[in-house]
Design a protein around this motif. Structure first.
Motif, PDB file in Angstrom:
ATOM      1  N   ARG A  12       0.836  -1.208   0.000  1.00  0.00           N
ATOM      2  CA  ARG A  12       0.000   0.000   0.000  1.00  0.00           C
ATOM      3  C   ARG A  12       0.867   1.254   0.000  1.00  0.00           C
ATOM      4  NH1 ARG A  12      -4.106  -0.246   4.796  1.00  0.00           N
ATOM      5  NH2 ARG A  12      -4.533   1.840   4.033  1.00  0.00           N
ATOM      6  N   ALA A  70       2.514   1.707  -3.387  1.00  0.00           N
ATOM      7  CA  ALA A  70       1.515   2.177  -4.350  1.00  0.00           C
ATOM      8  C   ALA A  70       1.249   3.666  -4.148  1.00  0.00           C
ATOM      9  CB  ALA A  70       0.228   1.377  -4.214  1.00  0.00           C
ATOM     10  N   TYR A  71       1.203   4.099  -2.896  1.00  0.00           N
ATOM     11  CA  TYR A  71       1.007   5.523  -2.610  1.00  0.00           C
ATOM     12  C   TYR A  71       2.190   6.335  -3.137  1.00  0.00           C
ATOM     13  CZ  TYR A  71       0.643   9.934  -0.179  1.00  0.00           C
ATOM     14  OH  TYR A  71       0.593  11.278   0.093  1.00  0.00           O
ATOM     15  N   ASP A 128       4.168   5.581  -5.572  1.00  0.00           N
ATOM     16  CA  ASP A 128       4.045   5.606  -7.041  1.00  0.00           C
ATOM     17  C   ASP A 128       2.985   6.601  -7.493  1.00  0.00           C
ATOM     18  OD1 ASP A 128       6.033   3.708  -7.277  1.00  0.00           O
ATOM     19  OD2 ASP A 128       4.641   2.035  -7.567  1.00  0.00           O
ATOM     20  N   SER A 129       1.901   6.722  -6.731  1.00  0.00           N
ATOM     21  CA  SER A 129       0.819   7.642  -7.110  1.00  0.00           C
ATOM     22  C   SER A 129       1.235   9.105  -6.991  1.00  0.00           C
ATOM     23  CB  SER A 129      -0.427   7.392  -6.265  1.00  0.00           C
ATOM     24  OG  SER A 129      -0.283   7.954  -4.970  1.00  0.00           O
ATOM     25  N   GLY A 141       3.948  10.361  -8.075  1.00  0.00           N
ATOM     26  CA  GLY A 141       4.659  10.768  -9.284  1.00  0.00           C
ATOM     27  C   GLY A 141       6.081  11.183  -8.978  1.00  0.00           C
TER      28      GLY A 141
END
Length: 73
Positions: A53, A56-57, A59-60, A62
């Motif tokens: 998680r 993924a955060y 990566d989100s 940017g």
């Protein structure tokens, strides 16, 4: 037993610096826990699900820091 890769905390710290986030903001946004980064720094080992998680955060978020992105608008 190691539950995540050695560079996990380094990636978290880099994201915090790059995006100029407070550790509590990062933890709250990533996993709903404002004390998450503090506990990582103290040696907490997150589960693989939690680590996924968090990654993924990250990566989100940017590549560009938020301040740079906001100035470009």
């Amino acid at each position: 037993m190691q539950r995540y890769t050695p560079d996990f905390l380094s990636r978290v710290e880099a994201a915090i610096r790059l995006h100029r986030l407070k550790p509590s903001e990062f933890g709250r946004a990533a996993v709903g826990d404002p004390g998450f980064v503090r506990e990582l720094r103290r040696g907490r080992s997150p589960s693989l699900m939690t680590a996924d998680r968090v990654l993924a955060y990250i990566d989100s978020l940017g590549v560009a820091p938020r301040a740079t992105t906001e100035r470009a608008r």
